[in-house]
Design a protein around this motif. Structure first.
Motif, PDB file in Angstrom:
ATOM      1  N   ALA E  38       0.816  -1.217   0.000  1.00  0.00           N
ATOM      2  CA  ALA E  38       0.000   0.000   0.000  1.00  0.00           C
ATOM      3  C   ALA E  38       0.847   1.262   0.000  1.00  0.00           C
ATOM      4  O   ALA E  38       0.416   2.311  -0.488  1.00  0.00           O
ATOM      5  CB  ALA E  38      -0.928  -0.004   1.223  1.00  0.00           C
ATOM      6  N   ALA E  50      -2.369   3.602  -2.922  1.00  0.00           N
ATOM      7  CA  ALA E  50      -3.342   2.694  -2.309  1.00  0.00           C
ATOM      8  C   ALA E  50      -4.748   3.257  -2.430  1.00  0.00           C
ATOM      9  O   ALA E  50      -5.701   2.529  -2.727  1.00  0.00           O
ATOM     10  CB  ALA E  50      -2.982   2.473  -0.843  1.00  0.00           C
ATOM     11  N   GLY E  51      -4.884   4.554  -2.206  1.00  0.00           N
ATOM     12  CA  GLY E  51      -6.215   5.159  -2.269  1.00  0.00           C
ATOM     13  C   GLY E  51      -6.823   5.062  -3.662  1.00  0.00           C
ATOM     14  O   GLY E  51      -8.022   4.789  -3.812  1.00  0.00           O
ATOM     15  N   VAL E  54      -7.946   1.491  -4.033  1.00  0.00           N
ATOM     16  CA  VAL E  54      -9.192   1.268  -3.287  1.00  0.00           C
ATOM     17  C   VAL E  54     -10.383   1.758  -4.108  1.00  0.00           C
ATOM     18  O   VAL E  54     -11.422   1.093  -4.198  1.00  0.00           O
ATOM     19  CB  VAL E  54      -9.145   1.999  -1.932  1.00  0.00           C
ATOM     20  CG1 VAL E  54     -10.542   2.042  -1.291  1.00  0.00           C
ATOM     21  CG2 VAL E  54      -8.140   1.345  -0.990  1.00  0.00           C
ATOM     22  N   THR E  58     -13.438  -0.663  -5.435  1.00  0.00           N
ATOM     23  CA  THR E  58     -14.778  -0.435  -4.898  1.00  0.00           C
ATOM     24  C   THR E  58     -15.749  -0.109  -6.020  1.00  0.00           C
ATOM     25  O   THR E  58     -16.876  -0.618  -6.053  1.00  0.00           O
ATOM     26  CB  THR E  58     -14.742   0.715  -3.878  1.00  0.00           C
ATOM     27  OG1 THR E  58     -13.706   0.458  -2.923  1.00  0.00           O
ATOM     28  CG2 THR E  58     -16.074   0.846  -3.153  1.00  0.00           C
ATOM     29  N   TYR E  69     -14.821  -5.522   1.987  1.00  0.00           N
ATOM     30  CA  TYR E  69     -14.003  -4.591   2.773  1.00  0.00           C
ATOM     31  C   TYR E  69     -12.701  -4.427   2.003  1.00  0.00           C
ATOM     32  O   TYR E  69     -12.004  -5.425   1.772  1.00  0.00           O
ATOM     33  CB  TYR E  69     -13.693  -5.151   4.148  1.00  0.00           C
ATOM     34  CG  TYR E  69     -14.895  -5.513   4.984  1.00  0.00           C
ATOM     35  CD1 TYR E  69     -15.328  -4.669   6.002  1.00  0.00           C
ATOM     36  CD2 TYR E  69     -15.587  -6.702   4.767  1.00  0.00           C
ATOM     37  CE1 TYR E  69     -16.429  -5.005   6.777  1.00  0.00           C
ATOM     38  CE2 TYR E  69     -16.689  -7.043   5.535  1.00  0.00           C
ATOM     39  CZ  TYR E  69     -17.105  -6.187   6.547  1.00  0.00           C
ATOM     40  OH  TYR E  69     -18.185  -6.519   7.308  1.00  0.00           O
ATOM     41  N   VAL E  70     -12.360  -3.217   1.613  1.00  0.00           N
ATOM     42  CA  VAL E  70     -11.132  -3.001   0.837  1.00  0.00           C
ATOM     43  C   VAL E  70     -10.118  -2.293   1.737  1.00  0.00           C
ATOM     44  O   VAL E  70     -10.319  -1.142   2.118  1.00  0.00           O
ATOM     45  CB  VAL E  70     -11.402  -2.176  -0.428  1.00  0.00           C
ATOM     46  CG1 VAL E  70     -10.168  -2.129  -1.309  1.00  0.00           C
ATOM     47  CG2 VAL E  70     -12.574  -2.762  -1.205  1.00  0.00           C
ATOM     48  N   ILE E  71      -9.032  -2.984   2.066  1.00  0.00           N
ATOM     49  CA  ILE E  71      -8.118  -2.521   3.120  1.00  0.00           C
ATOM     50  C   ILE E  71      -6.693  -2.392   2.600  1.00  0.00           C
ATOM     51  O   ILE E  71      -6.090  -3.392   2.190  1.00  0.00           O
ATOM     52  CB  ILE E  71      -8.105  -3.541   4.279  1.00  0.00           C
ATOM     53  CG1 ILE E  71      -9.525  -3.889   4.741  1.00  0.00           C
ATOM     54  CG2 ILE E  71      -7.246  -3.026   5.415  1.00  0.00           C
ATOM     55  CD1 ILE E  71     -10.190  -2.839   5.566  1.00  0.00           C
ATOM     56  N   PRO E  72      -6.121  -1.198   2.636  1.00  0.00           N
ATOM     57  CA  PRO E  72      -4.700  -1.070   2.283  1.00  0.00           C
ATOM     58  C   PRO E  72      -3.817  -1.812   3.293  1.00  0.00           C
ATOM     59  O   PRO E  72      -4.047  -1.700   4.506  1.00  0.00           O
ATOM     60  CB  PRO E  72      -4.442   0.444   2.376  1.00  0.00           C
ATOM     61  CG  PRO E  72      -5.796   1.090   2.335  1.00  0.00           C
ATOM     62  CD  PRO E  72      -6.736   0.099   2.944  1.00  0.00           C
ATOM     63  N   GLU E  74       0.148  -2.176   4.241  1.00  0.00           N
ATOM     64  CA  GLU E  74       1.527  -1.760   3.983  1.00  0.00           C
ATOM     65  C   GLU E  74       2.466  -2.953   4.130  1.00  0.00           C
ATOM     66  O   GLU E  74       2.242  -3.819   4.969  1.00  0.00           O
ATOM     67  CB  GLU E  74       1.932  -0.642   4.956  1.00  0.00           C
ATOM     68  CG  GLU E  74       1.043   0.578   4.846  1.00  0.00           C
ATOM     69  CD  GLU E  74       1.549   1.761   5.678  1.00  0.00           C
ATOM     70  OE1 GLU E  74       2.717   1.753   6.091  1.00  0.00           O
ATOM     71  OE2 GLU E  74       0.761   2.687   5.911  1.00  0.00           O
ATOM     72  N   MET E  89      -5.189  -5.661  10.660  1.00  0.00           N
ATOM     73  CA  MET E  89      -5.750  -4.562   9.862  1.00  0.00           C
ATOM     74  C   MET E  89      -7.111  -4.901   9.242  1.00  0.00           C
ATOM     75  O   MET E  89      -7.749  -4.034   8.669  1.00  0.00           O
ATOM     76  CB  MET E  89      -4.776  -4.181   8.742  1.00  0.00           C
ATOM     77  CG  MET E  89      -3.479  -3.548   9.209  1.00  0.00           C
ATOM     78  SD  MET E  89      -3.759  -1.901   9.963  1.00  0.00           S
ATOM     79  CE  MET E  89      -2.216  -1.715  10.884  1.00  0.00           C
ATOM     80  N   THR E  90      -7.513  -6.150   9.349  1.00  0.00           N
ATOM     81  CA  THR E  90      -8.716  -6.605   8.634  1.00  0.00           C
ATOM     82  C   THR E  90      -9.743  -7.215   9.580  1.00  0.00           C
ATOM     83  O   THR E  90      -9.372  -7.751  10.638  1.00  0.00           O
ATOM     84  CB  THR E  90      -8.327  -7.694   7.609  1.00  0.00           C
ATOM     85  OG1 THR E  90      -7.580  -8.713   8.300  1.00  0.00           O
ATOM     86  CG2 THR E  90      -7.477  -7.135   6.500  1.00  0.00           C
ATOM     87  N   PRO E  91     -11.031  -7.148   9.204  1.00  0.00           N
ATOM     88  CA  PRO E  91     -12.039  -7.920   9.949  1.00  0.00           C
ATOM     89  C   PRO E  91     -11.645  -9.393   9.940  1.00  0.00           C
ATOM     90  O   PRO E  91     -11.012  -9.859   8.982  1.00  0.00           O
ATOM     91  CB  PRO E  91     -13.319  -7.674   9.149  1.00  0.00           C
ATOM     92  CG  PRO E  91     -13.097  -6.373   8.447  1.00  0.00           C
ATOM     93  CD  PRO E  91     -11.636  -6.358   8.118  1.00  0.00           C
TER      94      PRO E  91
END
Lengths: 169, 169, 169, 169, 169, 169
Positions: E38, E50-51, E54, E58, E69-72, E74, E89-91
């Motif tokens: 990321a 990364a943004g 994302v 999405t 869920y879209v998660i950067p 690093e 960093m993630t669910p």
């Protein structure tokens, strides 16, 4: 074969640590000793380098029947990955001996066996008391194993502590 | 008391390292062994964790007469401060044993005594050959001490290497 | 008041850099010179420390009419925040002088004025040629300002380069 | 040639620093000025960026007879390697001028000459007083050199300080 | 409830990724999509932030029935703790969908279920081909979902890539 | 299209955040929600991981008419580059909604539009109160959306908080 893990900052290593490790040595075949906050030194709360602490511990436990591994562990400032960090730096272990609530929680969440008898409480706060005595020029030698006295004298550790104590960082 | 320092990546620890350390043991009273690139593992060139390498080395040198300290050293990616980093993590040492030109230069600039007999060359490249043999399914066991074979089998190290070798990172 | 920015690795500072900066000095009232990859040293491609490079540049430009600020800039390995990093370490500047496509793109995306006359191409690759000559023992002195020769001799920079060149890191 | 080193955070640079540096200029041929905690800015205790501090210092010392090098030094949070970090970023120096106990201890352990006359005490705490005055809207201008007033006005430094002072980080 | 995890660099997100995620959506109730590396952008191999990635993902998956869920993520450059890093960093997720040998090995060593049908191979190398076409000015639009074309045009992504491609870092 | 940005630590996400975001949803077409201090967890002030917080927020806002992007943002400890860091990790946004003085100042210095109605004050300090109640075993459930209660119960978040609260780090 049962390998146990014990972690502390050991600033400095003292009689409380020694008695805990002698107790662990009854239950474990080998002990991995993590030297925490390894990257810190030369502060009032963390005066000794990781290498100096490794030397203290190894010397003080030279006669322990149980083989030991003394491993510096740098802080990673991310609790969620700390257990993985510790395990990557150490030989595999089966059980964690700790009385520290955070350490206990993190290893428990990782599915590790954690042992926390009351005796592990003893080790708490003595490091602070020893550093206070060094600062004030009071006798601290009776609180640490003889080998630790030798190491601290060799590196002039108490002088160092008094010198840096005037700073706030 | 003369304490010597020797550093390698030990991916894996092998007979070349063993013979160098046996040679150093003749000259030094104690040996500090740095396990370099400690933060790396699970790559084709660095398959083993620092903890696994500590275990290999300690087991393989269990019968060495000379006391050893086996210390993981994380890369700091700044050559100008690398010597200070190493010294902060290790008990104080008097002499560095190395055949690596960069290691020799950095310790020499720091004013340390560096010893580099021809024999230290022997350790070079064998790690690469052992990893190649593991990848290709060829016999590698004769290139490492028996204790290292046990560790690699216990952690299924050669399987891990073959699995990750398909990746480029 | 017009302050310009120019960045390079300066490994070492050479006549190409000197002529570019003399050109910039005609247009700017003050010049901020960023010493890039400041954390690197003692590698074949980056033999000199940031401090040594600061010394070379300051000495070589001692007679420049235009005031200069020579600032080490550590790599941050994240292009999207690199411009903010540079600006936090340097006095405010109005225009960037660069022929490097990435530097030009990053400052342009940040809304800065970027000047890139053809002459800036001249500085390219000479650093590599100078290091090659040092390695091979060929004459390199005519490619750098006299002040740089003095600094490299004082720190035995060419010896250092030859010593570390045997390593691959 | 005798090159001296002086380090501070310079939040902001003030008359205490100025008089210390004028004193050092009597003894040294050149002065390296380290701008500490270079990565910090926009906090109540560290309102100014490294670049802004470099500008203040360079402007305020424009008439000093002695050549100066003003170098941002990022914190490295590891005292045992801090001296090596500083030295890698700065031209070589012979003597450290400091009244800070930690700085004195770290350079002394590294075998450097450290000078700490009583006058260096004067610089202490004035930064804090100036920031307090800025926050409260009291007059602070008489505590800093005229060039520093200009820089702070240009960047609206006191407004920035008042704005961020409501936060706790 | 079965939550699946899929990770890629998505430089850019393309039809191969889209078809893999549509396949995963049949098996999982929710999908966590990790945007790897990321911190990288503005390089020939990693042109997009990364943004931006994302946003591409999405938008392209706006009509997917399955919540995402879209998660950067690093890079952490330490394989042994990478899984713990991702999980922090993630669910929480139950199964990892990947065809990457390293990703598969690391999650498997952590005791996670890993699914790797042949179809996951399809996603490989297409990112490289799309970047090559952008560089050469060839048509790339048919290799990505329409929403991705819009994002890249909005940020002038192909211009950026051509501009920076002249640099080697 | 107007995309707004809102950032918090969300330890945990609560009714104050919910009402602020419902308000923002009236003005913006899409909302980017930054989950700050993403790397922190398992401390008394930061008990939940970034992934757990992403889950709370996404669940609690499932019925919001406005599309949201929930993005973990790791601390970078350098205020001068924080805005660039945030922007690299998030889809492009037009306006920042914040009542935090430091956040407001940093985005304003970067030339961004910042909105700070009084209502944003409401979100302050409630996280602290909720954590206090969890610690003391008091009722906290009425201060958070129902979906957050579910997430915290699923991960046994209040037990975790009570367990780690005995430590000082």
């Amino acid at each position: 074969m049962r390998r146990g893990f014990y972690i502390g900052r050991f600033q400095p290593y003292h009689n409380g640590h020694q008695s805990v490790l002698e107790e662990i040595a009854r239950w474990a075949d080998e002990i991995v000793i993590g030297v925490g906050s390894a990257q810190l030194s030369h502060t009032p709360d963390n005066p000794f380098t990781a290498g100096e602490r490794v030397l203290m511990i190894t010397r003080a436990l030279a006669d322990l029947a149980c083989p030991i591994y003394v491993i510096p562990i740098e802080d990673i400032r991310r609790n969620a990955i700390w257990v993985a960090h510790v395990r990557s730096m150490t030989p595999p272990f089966d059980v964690v001996y700790s009385g520290n609530p955070l350490v206990m929680q993190l290893f428990a969440e990782a599915g590790m066996e954690v042992q926390s008898p009351d005796m592990y409480e003893r080790a708490t706060h003595s490091g602070r008391e020893i550093r206070r005595r060094m600062l004030c020029g009071e006798a601290w030698e009776n609180l640490v194993p003889p080998a630790v006295i030798d190491v601290i004298r060799e590196i002039r550790g108490d002088e160092r502590l008094r010198q840096i104590a005037g700073t706030d960082e």
